[in-house]
Design a protein around this motif. Structure first.
Motif, short mmCIF file in Angstrom:
data_model
loop_
_atom_site.label_atom_id
_atom_site.label_comp_id
_atom_site.label_asym_id
_atom_site.label_seq_id
_atom_site.Cartn_x
_atom_site.Cartn_y
_atom_site.Cartn_z
N LEU A 40 1.16 -1.28 -0.20
CA LEU A 40 -0.07 0.08 -0.54
C LEU A 40 0.87 0.83 0.22
O LEU A 40 0.60 2.45 -0.54
N CYS A 41 1.93 1.49 0.98
CA CYS A 41 2.45 2.30 0.97
C CYS A 41 3.33 2.44 -0.34
O CYS A 41 4.30 3.77 -0.41
N ARG A 42 3.98 1.77 -1.12
CA ARG A 42 4.41 2.16 -2.18
C ARG A 42 3.46 2.50 -3.52
O ARG A 42 4.24 3.77 -4.02
N ALA A 43 2.68 2.03 -3.46
CA ALA A 43 1.36 3.13 -4.30
C ALA A 43 1.26 4.07 -3.39
O ALA A 43 1.36 5.30 -4.60
N LEU A 44 1.27 4.35 -2.22
CA LEU A 44 1.28 6.11 -1.76
C LEU A 44 2.20 6.63 -2.25
O LEU A 44 2.17 7.51 -3.09
N LEU A 45 3.80 6.28 -2.55
CA LEU A 45 4.76 6.98 -2.74
C LEU A 45 4.79 6.94 -4.15
O LEU A 45 4.96 7.71 -4.76
N LEU A 47 2.07 7.61 -5.37
CA LEU A 47 0.74 8.70 -6.27
C LEU A 47 1.73 9.92 -5.28
O LEU A 47 0.64 10.83 -5.23
N LYS A 48 2.61 10.11 -4.60
CA LYS A 48 3.63 10.75 -4.47
C LYS A 48 2.28 11.52 -2.97
O LYS A 48 2.70 12.64 -2.97
N LYS A 49 1.75 10.52 -1.96
CA LYS A 49 1.22 10.98 -1.18
C LYS A 49 1.90 10.97 0.13
O LYS A 49 2.08 9.57 0.87
N TRP A 50 3.07 11.86 0.00
CA TRP A 50 3.82 12.06 0.55
C TRP A 50 3.68 11.89 2.62
O TRP A 50 4.17 10.83 3.54
N SER A 51 2.47 12.38 2.82
CA SER A 51 2.51 12.70 4.08
C SER A 51 1.20 11.10 5.12
O SER A 51 1.51 11.03 5.52
N GLU A 52 0.95 10.67 4.06
CA GLU A 52 -0.23 9.34 4.52
C GLU A 52 0.92 8.54 4.17
O GLU A 52 0.93 7.63 5.50
N ALA A 53 1.98 8.15 3.50
CA ALA A 53 2.73 6.89 3.79
C ALA A 53 3.83 6.99 4.46
O ALA A 53 3.82 6.41 5.50
N VAL A 54 3.89 8.01 4.93
CA VAL A 54 4.63 8.61 6.47
C VAL A 54 4.60 8.32 7.72
O VAL A 54 4.83 7.59 8.50
N LEU A 80 11.28 2.55 2.94
CA LEU A 80 9.76 3.57 2.45
C LEU A 80 9.65 4.16 2.94
O LEU A 80 9.58 5.30 2.41
N LEU A 81 9.99 4.25 3.67
CA LEU A 81 9.59 6.19 4.72
C LEU A 81 10.88 7.15 4.77
O LEU A 81 10.55 7.90 4.94
N GLY A 82 11.81 6.13 4.17
CA GLY A 82 13.13 7.49 4.16
C GLY A 82 12.79 8.23 2.79
O GLY A 82 12.36 9.44 2.06
N GLU A 93 16.01 13.74 8.04
CA GLU A 93 15.07 12.46 8.99
C GLU A 93 15.40 11.40 7.21
O GLU A 93 15.36 10.08 7.69
N ALA A 94 15.43 11.65 6.14
CA ALA A 94 15.14 10.71 5.64
C ALA A 94 16.69 9.15 4.82
O ALA A 94 16.82 8.21 4.97
N GLU A 95 17.67 10.64 4.73
CA GLU A 95 19.41 9.85 5.28
C GLU A 95 19.53 9.02 5.62
O GLU A 95 19.64 8.03 5.01
#
Length: 162
Positions: A40-45, A47-54, A80-82, A93-95
């Motif tokens: 699901l989160c790969r799909a959110l990424l 779609l550039k749904k960053w907040s939802e994925a985070v 994926l969170l990064g 935070e991502a690195e």
């Protein structure tokens, strides 16, 4: 209990990711939840749904990391969170998540099922994208060389990278 997403969802009514997860947990076990959420989160990424994925990946990592710190897919969740944080331009935070996610997966490569081995290349691609976004030319060059090496090794081991 509902047996498919279609029985949970009425056409024309958009479901927020949180609602999908809540319904999935209600109808299935936590094990199924852990397996489905990264997809699901790969799909959110994508779609550039960053907040939802985070939000979702942060919750999943908080659950998984203490219980299964040495599982390869716990490290994939880090990566994926990064990526989601990188999408929000939260680079500091991502690195460490991108780096430790990739390194953790690489260290556990033998434990990754053959059909999931391409996930290692995806984690490395996220690290390359981070380097490009933050102007780390030398690291990008090294990561790209490492990617060629890993891809060659996976292909020679019979891994389908399509």
């Amino acid at each position: 209990a509902p047996s498919s997403l279609n029985s949970w969802h009425h056409p024309g009514i958009p479901l927020e990711p949180r609602k999908i997860i809540e319904r999935f947990i209600a109808a299935n076990s936590k094990d199924h939840y852990e397996l489905a959420v990264p997809g699901l989160c790969r799909a959110l990424l994508s779609l550039k749904k960053w907040s939802e994925a985070v939000a979702v990946l942060g919750e999943l990592l908080a659950y998984r990391a203490p219980k299964q710190p040495d599982y390869w897919d716990t490290h994939e969740i880090r990566s994926l969170l990064g990526a989601a944080l990188m999408g929000q331009e939260r680079f500091s935070e991502a690195e460490p998540l991108l780096q430790s996610g990739y390194e953790g997966m690489l260290k556990r490569l033998k434990a990754i099922p053959i059909y999931d081995k391409p996930r290692l290349l995806e984690a490395l691609d996220r690290l390359i994208a981070f380097g490009e976004a933050t102007n780390k030319a030398e690291e990008v060059k090294a990561w790209k060389a490492k990617r060629v090496e890993i891809e060659t090794n996976l292909k020679s081991a019979g891994v389908d990278l399509k």
